[in-house]
Design a protein around this motif. Structure first.
Motif, mmCIF file in Angstrom:
data_model
loop_
_atom_site.group_PDB
_atom_site.id
_atom_site.type_symbol
_atom_site.label_atom_id
_atom_site.label_comp_id
_atom_site.label_asym_id
_atom_site.label_seq_id
_atom_site.Cartn_x
_atom_site.Cartn_y
_atom_site.Cartn_z
ATOM 1 N N ILE A 1 7.239 39.285 57.566
ATOM 2 C CA ILE A 1 8.143 39.120 58.860
ATOM 3 C C ILE A 1 7.991 39.799 59.944
ATOM 4 N N ALA A 2 7.914 41.087 59.535
ATOM 5 C CA ALA A 2 7.711 42.226 60.719
ATOM 6 C C ALA A 2 6.342 41.973 61.504
ATOM 7 N N LEU A 3 5.273 41.839 60.522
ATOM 8 C CA LEU A 3 3.878 41.876 60.983
ATOM 9 C C LEU A 3 3.902 40.643 62.041
ATOM 10 N N GLU A 4 4.570 39.505 61.807
ATOM 11 C CA GLU A 4 4.328 38.324 62.575
ATOM 12 C C GLU A 4 4.883 38.475 64.198
ATOM 13 N N ASN B 1 2.336 27.599 46.058
ATOM 14 C CA ASN B 1 2.856 27.015 44.930
ATOM 15 C C ASN B 1 4.396 28.152 44.627
ATOM 16 N N HIS B 2 3.867 29.375 44.525
ATOM 17 C CA HIS B 2 4.960 30.385 44.146
ATOM 18 C C HIS B 2 6.008 30.669 45.168
ATOM 19 N N ASP B 3 5.484 30.437 46.483
ATOM 20 C CA ASP B 3 6.450 30.725 47.524
ATOM 21 C C ASP B 3 7.347 29.585 47.639
ATOM 22 N N GLU B 4 7.176 28.199 47.187
ATOM 23 C CA GLU B 4 8.113 27.104 46.995
ATOM 24 C C GLU B 4 8.933 27.368 45.729
ATOM 25 N N LEU B 5 8.277 27.842 44.751
ATOM 26 C CA LEU B 5 9.069 28.138 43.630
ATOM 27 C C LEU B 5 10.089 29.292 43.827
ATOM 28 N N LEU B 6 9.991 30.189 44.550
ATOM 29 C CA LEU B 6 10.941 31.335 44.903
ATOM 30 C C LEU B 6 11.853 30.587 46.066
ATOM 31 N N LEU B 7 11.686 29.836 46.882
ATOM 32 C CA LEU B 7 12.565 29.338 47.738
ATOM 33 C C LEU B 7 13.492 28.286 47.240
ATOM 34 N N HIS C 1 5.383 32.903 34.415
ATOM 35 C CA HIS C 1 4.316 32.814 35.117
ATOM 36 C C HIS C 1 4.323 33.890 36.641
ATOM 37 N N GLY C 2 5.126 35.033 36.417
ATOM 38 C CA GLY C 2 5.457 35.564 37.562
ATOM 39 C C GLY C 2 7.065 35.800 37.965
ATOM 40 N N GLY C 3 7.744 34.728 37.618
ATOM 41 C CA GLY C 3 8.893 34.531 38.304
ATOM 42 C C GLY C 3 9.801 35.819 37.803
ATOM 43 N N GLN C 4 9.693 36.285 36.559
ATOM 44 C CA GLN C 4 10.592 37.240 36.269
ATOM 45 C C GLN C 4 10.711 38.596 37.044
ATOM 46 N N SER C 5 9.463 39.009 37.492
ATOM 47 C CA SER C 5 9.438 40.287 38.083
ATOM 48 C C SER C 5 10.101 39.983 39.639
ATOM 49 N N THR C 6 9.919 38.582 40.081
ATOM 50 C CA THR C 6 10.393 38.371 41.442
ATOM 51 C C THR C 6 12.160 38.199 41.119
ATOM 52 N N ILE C 7 12.698 37.637 40.280
ATOM 53 C CA ILE C 7 14.132 37.485 40.119
ATOM 54 C C ILE C 7 14.535 38.906 39.617
ATOM 55 N N ASP C 8 14.078 39.830 39.279
ATOM 56 C CA ASP C 8 14.348 41.068 38.919
ATOM 57 C C ASP C 8 14.280 41.837 40.386
ATOM 58 N N ALA C 9 13.489 41.575 40.986
ATOM 59 C CA ALA C 9 13.310 42.345 42.262
ATOM 60 C C ALA C 9 14.471 42.083 43.199
ATOM 61 N N TYR C 10 14.805 40.729 43.390
ATOM 62 C CA TYR C 10 15.810 40.135 44.263
ATOM 63 C C TYR C 10 17.275 40.598 43.812
ATOM 64 N N GLU C 11 17.175 41.106 42.563
ATOM 65 C CA GLU C 11 18.651 41.633 42.386
ATOM 66 C C GLU C 11 19.064 42.822 43.193
ATOM 67 N N LYS C 12 17.938 43.438 43.803
ATOM 68 C CA LYS C 12 18.506 44.726 44.510
ATOM 69 C C LYS C 12 18.196 44.388 46.007
ATOM 70 N N VAL C 13 18.164 43.221 46.505
ATOM 71 C CA VAL C 13 18.140 42.840 47.781
ATOM 72 C C VAL C 13 19.384 42.249 48.108
ATOM 73 N N SER C 14 19.799 42.449 49.508
ATOM 74 C CA SER C 14 21.145 42.206 50.035
ATOM 75 C C SER C 14 20.982 40.776 50.277
ATOM 76 N N GLU D 1 17.230 35.872 55.285
ATOM 77 C CA GLU D 1 16.140 36.081 56.125
ATOM 78 C C GLU D 1 14.860 35.259 55.441
ATOM 79 N N HIS D 2 14.608 35.571 53.957
ATOM 80 C CA HIS D 2 13.521 35.300 53.346
ATOM 81 C C HIS D 2 13.586 33.641 53.067
ATOM 82 N N ILE D 3 14.673 32.845 52.772
ATOM 83 C CA ILE D 3 15.115 31.537 52.757
ATOM 84 C C ILE D 3 14.499 30.999 54.208
ATOM 85 N N GLU D 4 14.942 31.497 55.121
ATOM 86 C CA GLU D 4 14.498 30.930 56.652
ATOM 87 C C GLU D 4 12.959 31.078 56.892
ATOM 88 N N PHE D 5 12.487 32.174 56.501
ATOM 89 C CA PHE D 5 10.901 32.529 56.514
ATOM 90 C C PHE D 5 10.323 31.586 55.742
#
Length: 247
Positions: free
Chosen positions: A57-60, A71-77, A92-105, A111-115
């Motif tokens: 988001i910052a790089l853009e 496909n993983h981006d769509e699953l996260l959305l 298939h990788g979702g667990q690490s993402t779910i765990d990481a988003y527990e620490k996200v405001s 902002e990530h949904i919008e992106f």
């Protein structure tokens, strides 16, 4: 006046490996004048999926970026919007993402949904008739005629066909796949080249597979589209020694 020669780089599946992304951008010496085309699957695997999205988001805001939907981006959305997921994604990788988003405001989640909803493209076709797409397409007349758009980020038949194609078959042959005559080059991710025991970009017919297995034991790859020179990170398990990734 000195003209700056701009380059176009294509980047394979990142899968939460922000450290690898930092490495390849530095090693390729990409500048803010260059175009960066990301082939999707920014998340799921290593522990820094939210940080990868923050970085993109910052790089853009600094340079020209094209973000393809994986496909993983769509699953996260879907997870961020509904707080629901299927077990296959979790395994298939979702667990690490779910765990990481527990620490996200909550603000960052929005902002990530919008992106993910507004900044990702199903595909990108450049002025040189080069197609950038996460997985592939199935319609023999091309992307504009695809009946099932989800195949843009789920298909594996394009790559499998390229792998199985007889290299001695000419484009004039009635047996030559029509899909390979439509675009000068097709750049994909989605199916790691490590599945055929390779960890570098592989070119078959007009298809270039840039997913070199960063979700698993392989490195992340960035490739100069014009010169075909490429640079790679260290294998991701070396960058995240206390994690499993998708292994």
């Amino acid at each position: 006046m000195i003209e700056t020669m701009t380059k176009t780089f294509v980047i394979g599946d990142i899968h939460g490996g922000l450290r690898a992304l930092h490495q390849v951008l530095k090693r390729s010496q990409a500048t803010k004048n260059d175009t960066l085309i990301f082939l999707g699957d920014y998340v799921d695997g290593w522990s820094e999926s939210p940080q990868v999205l923050n970085y993109l988001i910052a790089l853009e805001k600094k340079q020209n970026c094209v973000f393809i939907r994986g496909n993983h981006d769509e699953l996260l959305l879907n997870y961020l919007k509904t707080n629901d997921y299927n077990q296959e994604w979790f395994k298939h990788g979702g667990q690490s993402t779910i765990d990481a988003y527990e620490k996200v405001s909550e603000a960052t989640r929005h902002e990530h949904i919008e992106f993910l909803e507004n900044n990702l493209k199903d595909y990108y076709l450049d002025e040189q008739n080069r197609l950038y797409i996460h997985a592939g397409f199935t319609n023999v007349n091309g992307i504009a005629f695809e009946y099932f758009p989800k195949l843009f980020y789920w298909d594996r038949t394009l790559w499998e066909t390229a792998l199985a194609l007889n290299p001695n078959l000419t484009k004039e042959s009635p047996y030559y796949p029509k899909r390979f005559t439509l675009y000068n080059e097709i750049y994909i991710g989605h199916t790691p080249t490590t599945r055929i025991n390779e960890s570098i970009p592989i070119n078959k017919a007009c298809v270039w597979n840039i997913d070199t297995g960063a979700a698993f034991h392989g490195p992340l790859t960035i490739l100069d589209v014009n010169s075909k020179q490429y640079w790679q990170s260290e294998p991701l398990p070396q960058l995240y020694p206390n994690e499993k990734g998708r292994n």
